[in-house]
Motif scaffolding. Structure first.
Motif, PDB file in Angstrom:
ATOM      1  N   LYS A  18      -9.229  -4.856 -33.312  1.00 45.92           N
ATOM      2  CA  LYS A  18      -8.694  -4.127 -32.152  1.00 45.92           C
ATOM      3  C   LYS A  18      -8.001  -5.031 -31.150  1.00 45.92           C
ATOM      4  CE  LYS A  18     -11.756  -0.246 -32.415  1.00 45.92           C
ATOM      5  NZ  LYS A  18     -11.242   1.060 -32.181  1.00 45.92           N
ATOM      6  N   LEU A  19      -8.186  -6.337 -31.264  1.00 43.31           N
ATOM      7  CA  LEU A  19      -7.510  -7.251 -30.352  1.00 43.31           C
ATOM      8  C   LEU A  19      -5.989  -7.139 -30.471  1.00 43.31           C
ATOM      9  CD1 LEU A  19      -9.716 -10.436 -30.807  1.00 43.31           C
ATOM     10  CD2 LEU A  19      -9.681  -8.901 -28.840  1.00 43.31           C
ATOM     11  N   LEU A  20      -5.509  -6.740 -31.646  1.00 45.62           N
ATOM     12  CA  LEU A  20      -4.074  -6.600 -31.864  1.00 45.62           C
ATOM     13  C   LEU A  20      -3.490  -5.360 -31.187  1.00 45.62           C
ATOM     14  CD1 LEU A  20      -3.777  -7.608 -35.611  1.00 45.62           C
ATOM     15  CD2 LEU A  20      -3.141  -8.949 -33.615  1.00 45.62           C
ATOM     16  N   GLN A  21      -4.342  -4.512 -30.650  1.00 48.14           N
ATOM     17  CA  GLN A  21      -3.850  -3.285 -30.031  1.00 48.14           C
ATOM     18  C   GLN A  21      -3.555  -3.456 -28.539  1.00 48.14           C
ATOM     19  OE1 GLN A  21      -6.603  -0.205 -31.102  1.00 48.14           O
ATOM     20  NE2 GLN A  21      -6.176  -0.447 -33.277  1.00 48.14           N
ATOM     21  N   ASP A  22      -3.700  -4.670 -28.022  1.00 53.82           N
ATOM     22  CA  ASP A  22      -3.354  -4.940 -26.630  1.00 53.82           C
ATOM     23  C   ASP A  22      -1.841  -4.762 -26.465  1.00 53.82           C
ATOM     24  OD1 ASP A  22      -2.974  -5.863 -24.070  1.00 53.82           O
ATOM     25  OD2 ASP A  22      -3.747  -7.876 -24.442  1.00 53.82           O
ATOM     26  N   PRO A  23      -1.390  -3.868 -25.576  1.00 56.06           N
ATOM     27  CA  PRO A  23       0.054  -3.627 -25.437  1.00 56.06           C
ATOM     28  C   PRO A  23       0.823  -4.849 -24.958  1.00 56.06           C
ATOM     29  CG  PRO A  23      -1.189  -2.370 -23.797  1.00 56.06           C
ATOM     30  CD  PRO A  23      -2.184  -3.014 -24.712  1.00 56.06           C
ATOM     31  N   ASN A  24       0.156  -5.799 -24.306  1.00 50.74           N
ATOM     32  CA  ASN A  24       0.859  -6.994 -23.839  1.00 50.74           C
ATOM     33  C   ASN A  24       1.362  -7.849 -25.000  1.00 50.74           C
ATOM     34  OD1 ASN A  24       0.626  -6.670 -20.991  1.00 50.74           O
ATOM     35  ND2 ASN A  24      -1.546  -7.154 -21.198  1.00 50.74           N
ATOM     36  N   LEU A  25       0.789  -7.686 -26.169  1.00 53.35           N
ATOM     37  CA  LEU A  25       1.234  -8.459 -27.329  1.00 53.35           C
ATOM     38  C   LEU A  25       2.578  -7.985 -27.867  1.00 53.35           C
ATOM     39  CD1 LEU A  25      -2.117  -8.700 -29.302  1.00 53.35           C
ATOM     40  CD2 LEU A  25      -1.131 -10.371 -27.735  1.00 53.35           C
ATOM     41  N   TRP A  26       3.046  -6.860 -27.402  1.00 48.12           N
ATOM     42  CA  TRP A  26       4.266  -6.269 -27.931  1.00 48.12           C
ATOM     43  C   TRP A  26       5.372  -6.154 -26.884  1.00 48.12           C
ATOM     44  CZ3 TRP A  26       3.210  -6.477 -32.827  1.00 48.12           C
ATOM     45  CH2 TRP A  26       1.882  -6.358 -33.226  1.00 48.12           C
ATOM     46  N   HIS A  27       5.101  -6.523 -25.626  1.00 49.01           N
ATOM     47  CA  HIS A  27       6.094  -6.404 -24.564  1.00 49.01           C
ATOM     48  C   HIS A  27       7.133  -7.515 -24.636  1.00 49.01           C
ATOM     49  CE1 HIS A  27       3.369  -3.911 -21.662  1.00 49.01           C
ATOM     50  NE2 HIS A  27       3.707  -3.253 -22.745  1.00 49.01           N
ATOM     51  N   LEU A  28       8.317  -7.183 -24.177  1.00 48.75           N
ATOM     52  CA  LEU A  28       9.382  -8.173 -24.063  1.00 48.75           C
ATOM     53  C   LEU A  28       9.682  -8.361 -22.576  1.00 48.75           C
ATOM     54  CD1 LEU A  28      11.823  -7.101 -26.909  1.00 48.75           C
ATOM     55  CD2 LEU A  28      10.393  -9.130 -26.827  1.00 48.75           C
ATOM     56  N   ASN A  29       9.090  -9.372 -21.991  1.00 50.35           N
ATOM     57  CA  ASN A  29       9.415  -9.750 -20.627  1.00 50.35           C
ATOM     58  C   ASN A  29       9.467 -11.273 -20.574  1.00 50.35           C
ATOM     59  OD1 ASN A  29       6.695 -10.704 -20.166  1.00 50.35           O
ATOM     60  ND2 ASN A  29       6.096  -8.571 -19.897  1.00 50.35           N
ATOM     61  N   ARG A  30       9.882 -11.805 -19.435  1.00 49.82           N
ATOM     62  CA  ARG A  30      10.096 -13.247 -19.343  1.00 49.82           C
ATOM     63  C   ARG A  30       8.828 -14.036 -19.660  1.00 49.82           C
ATOM     64  NH1 ARG A  30      12.300 -15.063 -13.867  1.00 49.82           N
ATOM     65  NH2 ARG A  30      10.119 -15.004 -13.274  1.00 49.82           N
ATOM     66  N   HIS A  31       7.714 -13.628 -19.117  1.00 50.70           N
ATOM     67  CA  HIS A  31       6.462 -14.349 -19.364  1.00 50.70           C
ATOM     68  C   HIS A  31       6.042 -14.251 -20.832  1.00 50.70           C
ATOM     69  CE1 HIS A  31       2.356 -15.721 -19.131  1.00 50.70           C
ATOM     70  NE2 HIS A  31       1.955 -14.565 -19.634  1.00 50.70           N
ATOM     71  N   SER A  32       6.111 -13.062 -21.381  1.00 56.29           N
ATOM     72  CA  SER A  32       5.645 -12.841 -22.740  1.00 56.29           C
ATOM     73  C   SER A  32       6.512 -13.576 -23.766  1.00 56.29           C
ATOM     74  CB  SER A  32       5.629 -11.344 -23.039  1.00 56.29           C
ATOM     75  OG  SER A  32       5.173 -11.109 -24.340  1.00 56.29           O
ATOM     76  N   VAL A  33       7.816 -13.520 -23.580  1.00 52.77           N
ATOM     77  CA  VAL A  33       8.718 -14.155 -24.541  1.00 52.77           C
ATOM     78  C   VAL A  33       8.655 -15.675 -24.430  1.00 52.77           C
ATOM     79  CG1 VAL A  33      11.142 -14.415 -25.205  1.00 52.77           C
ATOM     80  CG2 VAL A  33      10.216 -12.148 -24.705  1.00 52.77           C
TER      81      VAL A  33
END
Length: 176
Positions: A18-33
């Motif tokens: 379930k750790l893979l279901q964190d929506p932050n893992l799929w966002h495209l923003n400056r910090h995430s990328v």
């Protein structure tokens, strides 16, 4: 970007559950990328044992874009690994003041010599991994900021052009 369902259904990544279901893992923003680029470039330079799991684990812990971090580890492949790791080995030898052994096939095939190579290789790999991660992070941050500033400038120019046409139209109709 791969579909999150494809990654969630991957058997090898099933250990993360379930750790893979964190929506932050799929966002495209400056910090995430930029964080994902740093993770991918760091793991890419580590000795190739479990790159997929290391990149996935770090992306989950740091909450950065998972597909980007996993994709970047494939820069190190059977074609790029020999020059990357020989360069890391040479850097490690330079840092530990050891002589660099050239590409003598008999030396490199004999596993007894690997212990002498291991310390400089690991040190050089960690230094290269850290440098690549920091440079990649900073480049993405600067590039993202530059693209954002360019978009803001375009919007300002469009707004000025639109407001100048709107204000000029009523004044010309008043003069008639």
């Amino acid at each position: 970007m791969p579909d999150p369902r494809v990654i969630l259904e991957n058997r090898q990544l099933g250990i993360f559950g379930k750790l893979l279901q964190d929506p932050n893992l799929w966002h495209l923003n400056r910090h995430s990328v930029s964080g994902a680029v740093a993770v991918g470039l760091f793991v890419m330079y580590l000795p190739p044992l479990g790159h997929l799991f290391m990149a996935t684990g770090l992306a989950i812990v740091l909450r950065v874009n998972l597909p980007i971090s996993v994709t970047l580890i494939w820069i190190s492949n059977p074609i790029t690994i020999p020059p990357m790791f020989y360069g890391a080995y040479a850097l490690g030898c330079w840092m530990t003041d050891q002589p660099v052994v050239g590409f003598d096939m008999h030396f490199w095939i004999d596993w007894h010599n690997w212990l002498a190579v291991l310390a400089p290789l690991l040190l050089g790999s960690l230094v290269c991994a850290t440098l690549c991660a920091v440079v990649g992070y900073l480049i993405i941050q600067m590039l993202w900021r530059w693209l954002l500033m360019r978009e803001i400038q375009r919007r300002r120019e469009r707004y000025r052009a639109l407001s100048s046409t709107v204000t000029s139209t009523p004044s010309s109709s008043r003069q008639r």
